[in-house]
Design a protein around this motif. Structure first.
Motif, short mmCIF file in Angstrom:
data_model
loop_
_atom_site.label_atom_id
_atom_site.label_comp_id
_atom_site.label_asym_id
_atom_site.label_seq_id
_atom_site.Cartn_x
_atom_site.Cartn_y
_atom_site.Cartn_z
N GLN A 81 -54.86 -17.02 2.76
CA GLN A 81 -55.25 -18.26 3.37
C GLN A 81 -54.75 -19.48 2.54
OE1 GLN A 81 -59.49 -18.54 3.78
NE2 GLN A 81 -59.52 -17.02 5.33
N ASN A 82 -54.57 -19.32 1.43
CA ASN A 82 -54.16 -20.35 0.19
C ASN A 82 -52.94 -20.30 -0.22
OD1 ASN A 82 -56.88 -22.03 0.48
ND2 ASN A 82 -57.51 -20.09 -0.38
N CYS A 127 -58.41 -12.74 1.09
CA CYS A 127 -58.58 -13.56 2.03
C CYS A 127 -58.12 -14.93 1.38
CB CYS A 127 -59.80 -13.77 2.55
SG CYS A 127 -60.53 -12.55 3.48
#
Length: 230
Positions: free
Chosen positions: A178-179, A174
């Motif tokens: 996401q980043n 994740c």
């Protein structure tokens, strides 16, 4: 449990039984301690009772069994389940000294999922502190979940062939998605851990993201994004 008898409050080996305790016995006992939230018994098994020169040696030492990374991880789980982290953390270094393990990597791999709401900031901070590698296991759209691909420092205890705990792996995916990298196409889970990490990630990715990852045709330790999911 592998020839183990319980006498009073402490488990002892029955000398007349043909079966002998081994590391699997200890892992089974630690799993039971975690389920029942029995920290004292787990400490007695791995480290012994008391902290003085007259302290009782551990059951593992009496049985001639040396703690390893698996024992260490199982002991941490007991600490977590029994809510004895503050107490247990003081004993972890003792186990690490016996196992010659890397303190930071083992602690962070186990404890990071407890701070899942702050996982991203914890990773970013850990990178600046030299705990995590800058890429945190991500290279060319592939996440490598081996410990030595994520954590800084070289360990001589066999940690490099081990994958991170499943809870950590989920959060790391994740984090990258996401980043840093929305197009992750493969994940290296390794051959160890009885496919727990591989199967766990396949289920997680399907349930949470609707992604179909399948075992690589030539490398069973790697899962790749199914063509139908592109």
């Amino acid at each position: 449990m592998n020839g183990l008898l319980v006498c009073g409050d402490k488990p002892v080996m029955a000398p007349h039984l043909p079966l002998k305790a081994d590391s699997i016995t200890c892992l089974s006992l630690l799993a039971a301690c975690a389920e029942m939230e029995r920290f004292t018994e787990a400490k007695s098994l791995v480290l012994g009772d008391g902290d003085t020169a007259t302290a009782t040696v551990s059951l593992m030492q009496q049985w001639g069994i040396k703690p390893d990374v698996a024992i260490y991880n199982a002991f941490i789980k007991v600490c977590i389940e029994a809510k004895e982290l503050d107490t247990g953390i003081g004993y972890l270094e003792k186990i690490m000294n016996k196992c010659n393990m890397s303190t930071f990597s083992q602690i962070h791999a186990q404890f990071a999922p407890l701070e899942k709401d702050n996982f991203a900031s914890m990773i970013d901070k850990g990178i600046t502190e030299g705990i995590y590698k800058k890429n945190v296991g991500l290279i060319n759209h592939c996440i490598d979940l081996h410990m030595d691909k994520i954590f800084e420092g070289d360990s001589g205890d066999g940690t490099h062939i081990r994958g991170v705990p499943l809870a950590f792996a989920k959060l790391l995916f994740c984090y990258h998605k996401q980043n840093n990298e929305p197009n992750i196409t493969s994940i290296i889970t390794g051959y160890h851990g009885n496919n727990t990490l591989k199967n766990g990630m396949i289920s997680f990715l399907k349930d949470e993201f609707g992604l179909e990852f399948i075992e690589d045709e030539f490398n069973s330790g790697m899962i790749v994004l199914s063509k139908s999911a592109h």
